[in-house]
Enzyme design. Structure first.
Site, PDB file in Angstrom:
ATOM      1  CD  GLU A  80      -3.056  -0.373  -0.077  1.00  8.70           C
ATOM      2  OE1 GLU A  80      -3.267   0.857  -0.249  1.00  8.70           O
ATOM      3  OE2 GLU A  80      -3.545  -1.233  -0.821  1.00  8.70           O
ATOM      4  CD  GLU A 111       4.933 -21.651   8.628  1.00 13.51           C
ATOM      5  OE1 GLU A 111       4.217 -22.456   9.257  1.00 13.51           O
ATOM      6  OE2 GLU A 111       4.882 -21.532   7.380  1.00 13.51           O
TER       7      GLU A 111
END
Length: 175
Positions: A80, A111
């Site tokens: 963003e 992960e």
């Protein structure tokens, strides 16, 4: 490590009956719990300001901000920055364990790969002017720790954000 004892893995006593509540009661319970986020941030405002200052100093020298995570929100926030703040798309970079396709379909085990965190930063040509913020809700994600350790080893600024007290990830960064 006993995952069922971690703060992020235990059941919230304040919402144990949420499945028996009306829609309005559910919203009220969630709203009360969400209000605790602002309180938690307030308790860490000095550290947050320090991170902002240090990242800003490095950006003025041409550095980037890289957010590494096993979750998706950090990558979404990074994506963003160009449209919201008008910065170039390589100034704020979001990395997710498992690569871009993991945004839409989880890559189980990514992960938990310490070396993958390091390798993703090597692939970005991380340098000493850059800043790396490791995001780990559990406070123990090997992908994030591997990235932070590598970033520190080359002189990049390192910081972390987690949802637990005294997290392991905080031991692998400056702030």
């Amino acid at each position: 490590m006993k995952l069922d004892k971690m703060e992020t893995e235990t059941r919230n006593a304040n919402t144990m009956d949420i499945d028996n509540c009306s829609s309005l009661e559910i919203v009220e319970k969630i709203n009360r719990e969400d209000a605790k986020v602002a309180e938690a941030v307030g308790k860490k405002k000095e550290q947050i300001a320090e991170i902002i200052d240090k990242v800003s100093e490095r950006m003025k020298k041409g550095g980037r901000l890289i957010a590494g995570t096993s979750g998706r929100l950090g990558v979404l926030d990074a994506s963003e920055c160009p449209p919201t703040y008008g910065v170039c798309s390589d100034l704020v970079v979001g990395l997710i364990a498992g690569g871009p396709s993991a945004m839409f379909k989880a890559k189980e085990g990514a992960e938990d790969d310490y070396d993958l965190g390091r390798n993703d930063l090597v692939d970005l040509h991380l340098n000493a002017n850059d800043s790396v913020i490791g995001l780990a809700a559990s406070g123990r994600t090997p992908y994030v720790i591997g990235g932070l350790d590598y970033a520190k080893s080359i002189g990049a600024y390192t910081a972390s954000v987690s949802c637990v007290s005294d997290s392991e990830v905080s031991l692998h960064c400056e702030t």
